[in-house]
Design an enzyme around this catalytic site. Sequence first.
Site, PDB file in Angstrom:
ATOM      1  N   THR A  13       7.297   7.675   3.692  1.00 30.34           N
ATOM      2  CA  THR A  13       7.706   8.845   4.475  1.00 30.34           C
ATOM      3  C   THR A  13       7.402  10.146   3.743  1.00 30.34           C
ATOM      4  O   THR A  13       7.351  10.168   2.503  1.00 30.34           O
ATOM      5  CB  THR A  13       9.231   8.759   4.747  1.00 30.34           C
ATOM      6  OG1 THR A  13       9.696  10.026   5.210  1.00 30.34           O
ATOM      7  CG2 THR A  13      10.019   8.432   3.477  1.00 30.34           C
ATOM      8  N   GLU A  44       9.502  12.366   3.519  1.00 31.98           N
ATOM      9  CA  GLU A  44      10.791  12.850   3.004  1.00 31.98           C
ATOM     10  C   GLU A  44      10.876  12.719   1.481  1.00 31.98           C
ATOM     11  O   GLU A  44      11.715  13.345   0.850  1.00 31.98           O
ATOM     12  CB  GLU A  44      11.953  12.135   3.715  1.00 31.98           C
ATOM     13  CG  GLU A  44      11.853  12.330   5.215  1.00 31.98           C
ATOM     14  CD  GLU A  44      13.078  11.901   6.009  1.00 31.98           C
ATOM     15  OE1 GLU A  44      14.177  11.829   5.440  1.00 31.98           O
ATOM     16  OE2 GLU A  44      12.916  11.649   7.223  1.00 31.98           O
ATOM     17  N   TYR A  82      18.296   7.842   1.412  1.00 32.61           N
ATOM     18  CA  TYR A  82      17.128   7.228   2.075  1.00 32.61           C
ATOM     19  C   TYR A  82      15.836   7.643   1.378  1.00 32.61           C
ATOM     20  O   TYR A  82      15.042   6.807   0.954  1.00 32.61           O
ATOM     21  CB  TYR A  82      17.087   7.629   3.557  1.00 32.61           C
ATOM     22  CG  TYR A  82      15.744   7.352   4.213  1.00 32.61           C
ATOM     23  CD1 TYR A  82      15.275   6.045   4.355  1.00 32.61           C
ATOM     24  CD2 TYR A  82      14.941   8.400   4.671  1.00 32.61           C
ATOM     25  CE1 TYR A  82      14.031   5.792   4.943  1.00 32.61           C
ATOM     26  CE2 TYR A  82      13.710   8.161   5.259  1.00 32.61           C
ATOM     27  CZ  TYR A  82      13.258   6.853   5.393  1.00 32.61           C
ATOM     28  OH  TYR A  82      12.029   6.602   5.959  1.00 32.61           O
ATOM     29  N   LYS A 100      13.059   5.460  -0.815  1.00 34.39           N
ATOM     30  CA  LYS A 100      11.629   5.354  -0.461  1.00 34.39           C
ATOM     31  C   LYS A 100      10.761   5.873  -1.610  1.00 34.39           C
ATOM     32  O   LYS A 100       9.709   5.308  -1.909  1.00 34.39           O
ATOM     33  CB  LYS A 100      11.327   6.116   0.836  1.00 34.39           C
ATOM     34  CG  LYS A 100      11.957   5.543   2.085  1.00 34.39           C
ATOM     35  CD  LYS A 100      11.465   4.144   2.450  1.00 34.39           C
ATOM     36  CE  LYS A 100      10.045   4.117   2.968  1.00 34.39           C
ATOM     37  NZ  LYS A 100       9.675   2.765   3.488  1.00 34.39           N
TER      38      LYS A 100
HETATM   39  P1  NAD Z   1      13.386   0.802  11.959  1.00 29.39           P
HETATM   40  O1  NAD Z   1      14.724   1.011  11.334  1.00 29.39           O
HETATM   41  O2  NAD Z   1      13.208   1.015  13.417  1.00 29.39           O
HETATM   42  O3  NAD Z   1      12.888  -0.684  11.658  1.00 29.39           O
HETATM   43  C1  NAD Z   1      13.044  -1.310  10.410  1.00 29.39           C
HETATM   44  C2  NAD Z   1      12.818  -2.811  10.583  1.00 29.39           C
HETATM   45  O4  NAD Z   1      12.954  -3.442   9.299  1.00 29.39           O
HETATM   46  C3  NAD Z   1      13.824  -3.485  11.527  1.00 29.39           C
HETATM   47  O5  NAD Z   1      13.146  -4.350  12.410  1.00 29.39           O
HETATM   48  C4  NAD Z   1      14.730  -4.268  10.582  1.00 29.39           C
HETATM   49  O6  NAD Z   1      15.266  -5.438  11.182  1.00 29.39           O
HETATM   50  C5  NAD Z   1      13.781  -4.608   9.456  1.00 29.39           C
HETATM   51  N1  NAD Z   1      14.491  -4.834   8.161  1.00 29.39           N
HETATM   52  C6  NAD Z   1      15.464  -4.051   7.618  1.00 29.39           C
HETATM   53  N2  NAD Z   1      15.883  -4.598   6.472  1.00 29.39           N
HETATM   54  C7  NAD Z   1      15.149  -5.743   6.286  1.00 29.39           C
HETATM   55  C8  NAD Z   1      15.130  -6.731   5.249  1.00 29.39           C
HETATM   56  N3  NAD Z   1      15.950  -6.667   4.196  1.00 29.39           N
HETATM   57  N4  NAD Z   1      14.250  -7.764   5.374  1.00 29.39           N
HETATM   58  C9  NAD Z   1      13.420  -7.831   6.456  1.00 29.39           C
HETATM   59  N5  NAD Z   1      13.423  -6.937   7.450  1.00 29.39           N
HETATM   60  C10 NAD Z   1      14.275  -5.894   7.369  1.00 29.39           C
HETATM   61  O7  NAD Z   1      12.392   1.702  11.098  1.00 29.39           O
HETATM   62  P2  NAD Z   1      11.092   2.514  11.554  1.00 29.39           P
HETATM   63  O8  NAD Z   1      11.504   3.853  12.008  1.00 29.39           O
HETATM   64  O9  NAD Z   1      10.248   1.649  12.412  1.00 29.39           O
HETATM   65  O10 NAD Z   1      10.396   2.693  10.127  1.00 29.39           O
HETATM   66  C11 NAD Z   1       9.502   1.691   9.627  1.00 29.39           C
HETATM   67  C12 NAD Z   1       8.976   2.135   8.275  1.00 29.39           C
HETATM   68  O11 NAD Z   1       8.306   3.384   8.401  1.00 29.39           O
HETATM   69  C13 NAD Z   1      10.087   2.349   7.232  1.00 29.39           C
HETATM   70  O12 NAD Z   1       9.612   1.881   5.996  1.00 29.39           O
HETATM   71  C14 NAD Z   1      10.274   3.866   7.209  1.00 29.39           C
HETATM   72  O13 NAD Z   1      10.710   4.290   5.935  1.00 29.39           O
HETATM   73  C15 NAD Z   1       8.851   4.337   7.497  1.00 29.39           C
HETATM   74  N6  NAD Z   1       8.751   5.654   8.162  1.00 29.39           N
HETATM   75  C16 NAD Z   1       9.463   5.926   9.316  1.00 29.39           C
HETATM   76  C17 NAD Z   1       9.311   7.151   9.951  1.00 29.39           C
HETATM   77  C18 NAD Z   1      10.040   7.475  11.238  1.00 29.39           C
HETATM   78  O14 NAD Z   1       9.931   8.600  11.742  1.00 29.39           O
HETATM   79  N7  NAD Z   1      10.751   6.535  11.843  1.00 29.39           N
HETATM   80  C19 NAD Z   1       8.448   8.114   9.406  1.00 29.39           C
HETATM   81  C20 NAD Z   1       7.735   7.806   8.246  1.00 29.39           C
HETATM   82  C21 NAD Z   1       7.897   6.565   7.642  1.00 29.39           C
HETATM   83  P1  TYD Z   2      16.397  12.121  12.511  1.00 28.67           P
HETATM   84  O1  TYD Z   2      15.835  11.675  13.822  1.00 28.67           O
HETATM   85  O2  TYD Z   2      17.614  11.453  11.980  1.00 28.67           O
HETATM   86  O3  TYD Z   2      15.197  12.065  11.459  1.00 28.67           O
HETATM   87  P2  TYD Z   2      15.131  12.606   9.921  1.00 28.67           P
HETATM   88  O4  TYD Z   2      16.473  12.985   9.472  1.00 28.67           O
HETATM   89  O5  TYD Z   2      14.601  11.408   9.193  1.00 28.67           O
HETATM   90  O6  TYD Z   2      14.175  13.749   9.953  1.00 28.67           O
HETATM   91  O7  TYD Z   2      16.721  13.677  12.617  1.00 28.67           O
HETATM   92  C1  TYD Z   2      15.726  14.628  12.965  1.00 28.67           C
HETATM   93  C2  TYD Z   2      16.347  16.009  12.825  1.00 28.67           C
HETATM   94  O8  TYD Z   2      17.386  16.163  13.816  1.00 28.67           O
HETATM   95  C3  TYD Z   2      17.024  16.246  11.480  1.00 28.67           C
HETATM   96  O9  TYD Z   2      16.830  17.591  11.095  1.00 28.67           O
HETATM   97  C4  TYD Z   2      18.486  15.985  11.761  1.00 28.67           C
HETATM   98  C5  TYD Z   2      18.651  16.421  13.211  1.00 28.67           C
HETATM   99  N1  TYD Z   2      19.680  15.678  13.980  1.00 28.67           N
HETATM  100  C6  TYD Z   2      20.677  16.386  14.679  1.00 28.67           C
HETATM  101  O10 TYD Z   2      20.734  17.630  14.659  1.00 28.67           O
HETATM  102  N2  TYD Z   2      21.595  15.665  15.381  1.00 28.67           N
HETATM  103  C7  TYD Z   2      21.578  14.290  15.428  1.00 28.67           C
HETATM  104  O11 TYD Z   2      22.476  13.682  16.083  1.00 28.67           O
HETATM  105  C8  TYD Z   2      20.549  13.604  14.726  1.00 28.67           C
HETATM  106  C9  TYD Z   2      20.492  12.094  14.750  1.00 28.67           C
HETATM  107  C10 TYD Z   2      19.609  14.337  14.017  1.00 28.67           C
END
Ligand code: NAD
Ligand code: TYD
Length: 349
Positions: free
Chosen positions: A130, A132, A155, A159
């Site tokens: 990420t 972040e 978090y 990461k």
């Molecule tokens: P998510 O929370 O939707 O999915 C995570 C998945 O991992 C789930 O299916 C969960 O069951 C599985 N999991 C959790 N712990 C586990 C374990 N111990 N063993 C096996 N499986 C396990 O997450 P996401 O938003 O799809 O993110 C996926 C990846 O991308 C993560 O590594 C996250 O850090 C990274 N990422 C996410 C975003 C975003 O905006 N969502 C952005 C950049 C990077």
């Molecule tokens: P989020 O979707 O949790 O992603 P991240 O914190 O990983 O960027 O949040 C996106 C932005 O929205 C973040 O600045 C926090 C804000 N936020 C709210 O203001 N209210 C909420 O209920 C949530 C979940 C997030």
Amino acid sequence: MKILITGGAGFIGSHVVRLFVNKYPDYQIFNLDKLTYAGNLANLRDIEKKPNYTFLKGDIVDQAYIQQIFQTYGFDGIIHLAAESHVDRSILNPLEFVKTNVLGTTNLLNVARHHWKENYDNKLFYHISTDEVYGSLGAEGLFSETTAYDPHSPYSASKASSDHFVRAYYDTFGLPVVISNCSNNYGPYQFPEKLLPLFIHNIKNNKPLPVYGKGENVRDWLYVEDHAKAIDTIFHKGKNGETYNIGGLNEWQNIRLIELMCSIMDRKLEQTEGTAAQLITFVKDRAGHDLRYAIDASKIKNELGWEPSLNFETGLELTIDWYLENTAWLENVTSGEYQKYYETQYTKR
Ligand code: NAD
Ligand code: TYD
């Protein structure tokens, strides 16, 4: 080629699994997932019967289990997405994030290294990370691949730590690795604790929209299918040992984005303009809340030819339509344990 995708039942993972299963019928795709609250096999109904797809239920922290599946299937490539992914949960329970994100990642690296026995031809460990990890920007500037790590939440610290372990295995053991650091994703199948699906769900149910602080924080939004395509590009064309930043070139201040969502929702729900916006409720800010994330994605564009394909207005319409059409999915994942969590953690802020 046998590819292990971890976290494939989650939000981004399910889009990556779908893309690889459909695009590469000659690859065997193995989806390893623990099925935590965030993992849902309903995300993969359309591809679960394909002959090149196998689901494995397991925990990346479990060393004996990971060794056993490496021995049984002999993976060539790993695309590692499994993680605890929500900042608010990491504030409530940091140790769970250390366990899965740090220990789980290191366990996978370690088993891959021993299993491949330094015979690394056509092998790759690809870690999905990420933006972040870079911390927070002020009003100006962008994160590049050389920006120093400066994580603030449990978090992002977990990461960042897992990224460091991936690089340590490259430097120390010569393990072939690649890392990508992506900005905020949005789209179908995102668990409704993250901003967009949570607010769509709350507007539909006439519940308050909890905006943290003054809503001034800025995020760079990327449609999840564009992220999946970037992962495909990096997996096949990325250079060993490199990092690639992935971003949407699409910065939004939270409150402006929420106002836009409210107005689209008013139109879709055929209610008077301004109805959804009345649900906006400013609540106590998130602890350690990073002000601004924004990505310089020129390296992946110049070196690998990837850039986002979907414009944000189209992506947002598609996303809102998907959540309005998939009410059974939404009701299913927001019932039970999650509902209890949401009620205790959010409504009492
Ligand atoms: P998510 O929370 O939707 O999915 C995570 C998945 O991992 C789930 O299916 C969960 O069951 C599985 N999991 C959790 N712990 C586990 C374990 N111990 N063993 C096996 N499986 C396990 O997450 P996401 O938003 O799809 O993110 C996926 C990846 O991308 C993560 O590594 C996250 O850090 C990274 N990422 C996410 C975003 C975003 O905006 N969502 C952005 C950049 C990077
Ligand atoms: P989020 O979707 O949790 O992603 P991240 O914190 O990983 O960027 O949040 C996106 C932005 O929205 C973040 O600045 C926090 C804000 N936020 C709210 O203001 N209210 C909420 O209920 C949530 C979940 C997030």
